[in-house]
Design a protein around this motif. Structure first.
Motif, short mmCIF file in Angstrom:
data_model
loop_
_atom_site.label_atom_id
_atom_site.label_comp_id
_atom_site.label_asym_id
_atom_site.label_seq_id
_atom_site.Cartn_x
_atom_site.Cartn_y
_atom_site.Cartn_z
N SER A 178 0.83 -1.20 0.00
CA SER A 178 0.00 0.00 0.00
C SER A 178 0.86 1.24 0.00
CB SER A 178 -0.94 0.01 1.21
OG SER A 178 -0.20 0.03 2.43
N ASP A 179 0.25 2.34 -0.43
CA ASP A 179 0.81 3.67 -0.32
C ASP A 179 -0.37 4.62 -0.15
OD1 ASP A 179 -0.29 4.10 -2.89
OD2 ASP A 179 1.58 3.52 -3.85
N GLU A 180 -0.15 5.91 -0.26
CA GLU A 180 -1.21 6.87 0.00
C GLU A 180 -2.34 6.82 -1.03
OE1 GLU A 180 0.51 10.71 0.51
OE2 GLU A 180 1.43 10.21 2.45
N SER A 181 -2.14 6.13 -2.12
CA SER A 181 -3.20 6.00 -3.12
C SER A 181 -4.20 4.91 -2.76
CB SER A 181 -2.59 5.68 -4.49
OG SER A 181 -2.06 4.36 -4.53
N LYS A 182 -3.87 4.09 -1.77
CA LYS A 182 -4.74 2.98 -1.37
C LYS A 182 -5.69 3.41 -0.26
CE LYS A 182 -2.64 -0.19 -3.95
NZ LYS A 182 -3.29 -0.90 -5.06
N VAL A 183 -6.81 2.71 -0.13
CA VAL A 183 -7.75 2.99 0.96
C VAL A 183 -7.39 2.21 2.21
CG1 VAL A 183 -9.65 3.60 -0.56
CG2 VAL A 183 -9.33 1.20 0.11
N TYR A 184 -6.44 1.27 2.11
CA TYR A 184 -6.06 0.43 3.23
C TYR A 184 -4.58 0.59 3.55
CZ TYR A 184 -4.71 -2.60 -0.70
OH TYR A 184 -4.18 -3.09 -1.86
N ASN A 185 -4.16 -0.03 4.67
CA ASN A 185 -2.76 -0.10 5.05
C ASN A 185 -2.35 -1.57 5.09
OD1 ASN A 185 -0.23 0.71 5.87
ND2 ASN A 185 -0.79 1.11 7.99
N ALA A 186 -1.36 -1.94 4.30
CA ALA A 186 -0.99 -3.34 4.11
C ALA A 186 -0.06 -3.83 5.21
CB ALA A 186 -0.34 -3.54 2.74
N ILE A 187 -0.63 -4.00 6.42
CA ILE A 187 0.11 -4.59 7.53
C ILE A 187 -0.82 -5.56 8.26
CG2 ILE A 187 1.55 -2.53 7.79
CD1 ILE A 187 0.04 -1.91 10.36
N ASP A 188 -0.26 -6.26 9.26
CA ASP A 188 -1.04 -7.18 10.10
C ASP A 188 -1.71 -8.28 9.29
OD1 ASP A 188 -0.26 -5.49 12.11
OD2 ASP A 188 -2.26 -4.88 12.72
N GLY A 189 -0.93 -9.00 8.48
CA GLY A 189 -1.48 -10.06 7.66
C GLY A 189 -1.79 -11.33 8.44
#
Length: 320
Positions: free
Chosen positions: A139-150
């Motif tokens: 993810s980056d600021e263009s995404k609606v989510y944060n890609a952590i805690d999988g």
């Protein structure tokens, strides 16, 4: 986990009894953050992974310990080219086709410049881990989510990755393999209120239902900035008859509309439980595991302890 900025408060938790059981016993290396738990098939040894030391891990002959520190999964850090690749957070460990996979987060607090990476080993012995880098969930600021805690879940052999923290809250994506995402993600939980303080998804099946466990509230930094009473970490759950949703709480409120039934919150000397997972113990059955601070010891992140409670699903909802 994402650390939000909240106003400092001098109010501490009043010791109110909610009827929760005390955490199970723990001996040995019990100071941890964001535990992940699994049994090794070859010998029945317990392995526990946690945030810090580029994913610390330990082993024990039982859930109670004594836990003996082993070292680091990735002592040289991750191959993912993002800030935080020598830190690594929130491990999740799963066994797929005879191989152990540890998923980890690469990010910095409050940033959406994030990725979920993975390392594998056939034995979990020291120096046997291979880093596969990013799963493709980034993810980056263009995404609606944060890609952590999988968190990886196998639904009859179909692999699903649930993830997310604050921002758009919790998402899920199908996986081609344990190391590679297959398709775009979709939202499975969202709290529209306040700072959208939801993270740490964990999916678990019991009977005919799939339970989505997650942490809500402020996770960290209690020794420097206490949240208002009730805004600290707690563990909630929703459920569905499908692993992909739609998840609802015990009152029928959709998890995507702020739903979530409390499973465990601050009580007695236990404060801010979260960063949880669920584990099927061969003797005890379903067990909720998590970290917490003991108010008799201190509120520092480095003082967090490994906690666990047996889960009773007899009502159709997890009770500890």
């Amino acid at each position: 986990m994402y650390l939000p900025t909240l106003a400092a408060s001098t109010s501490l938790l009043v010791g109110v009894a909610y009827g929760y059981g005390a955490p199970g016993a723990c001996s040995g290396a019990c100071n941890i953050h964001d535990p992940g738990l699994i049994l090794r098939e070859s010998d029945g040894a317990y392995f526990r992974f946690s945030t810090g030391n580029r994913i610390s891990y330990a082993s024990a002959p039982s859930l109670e310990g004594p836990w003996t520190a082993i070292g680091s999964v990735l002592p040289d850090g991750s191959s993912i080219d993002l800030p935080g690749n020598t830190d690594l957070w929130a491990p999740d460990v799963q066994l797929v086709d005879g191989v152990y996979y540890v998923y980890y987060s690469v990010s910095t607090f409050g940033s959406q410049s994030s990725a979920i990476g993975v390392a594998s080993s056939e034995t979990m012995d020291p120096d046997t881990w291979t880093d596969h880098g990013s799963t493709g969930i980034q993810s980056d600021e263009s995404k609606v989510y944060n890609a952590i805690d999988g968190n990886l879940f196998s639904d009859g052999g179909s692999l699903l990755m649930s993830f997310g923290s604050f921002f758009g809250n919790l998402y899920q994506a199908p996986m081609d393999s344990p190391t590679s995402v297959a398709a775009e993600s979709y939202n499975i939980a969202y709290d529209p209120a306040g700072e959208h303080a939801v993270e740490a998804a964990f999916l678990y099946q019991n009977g005919d239902f799939y339970y989505l466990f997650f942490s809500a509230g402020k996770c960290c930094g209690y020794d420097s900035s206490m949240p208002a009473a009730g805004e600290e970490y707690k563990i909630k759950a929703c459920r569905s008859s499908s692993a992909t949703g739609e998840f609802v709480d015990a009152d029928g409120v959709a998890c995507t509309e702020g739903g979530g039934t409390i499973v465990l919150e601050s009580h007695d000397n236990v404060y801010g439980p979260g960063g949880q997972g669920v584990f099927t113990d061969p003797t005890l059955g379903p067990v909720l595991y998590y970290h917490y601070v003991d108010t008799n010891i201190g509120y520092g992140d480095g003082q967090k302890l490994f906690g666990w409670n047996v889960i009773d699903f007899s009502s159709g909802w997890p009770v500890v």
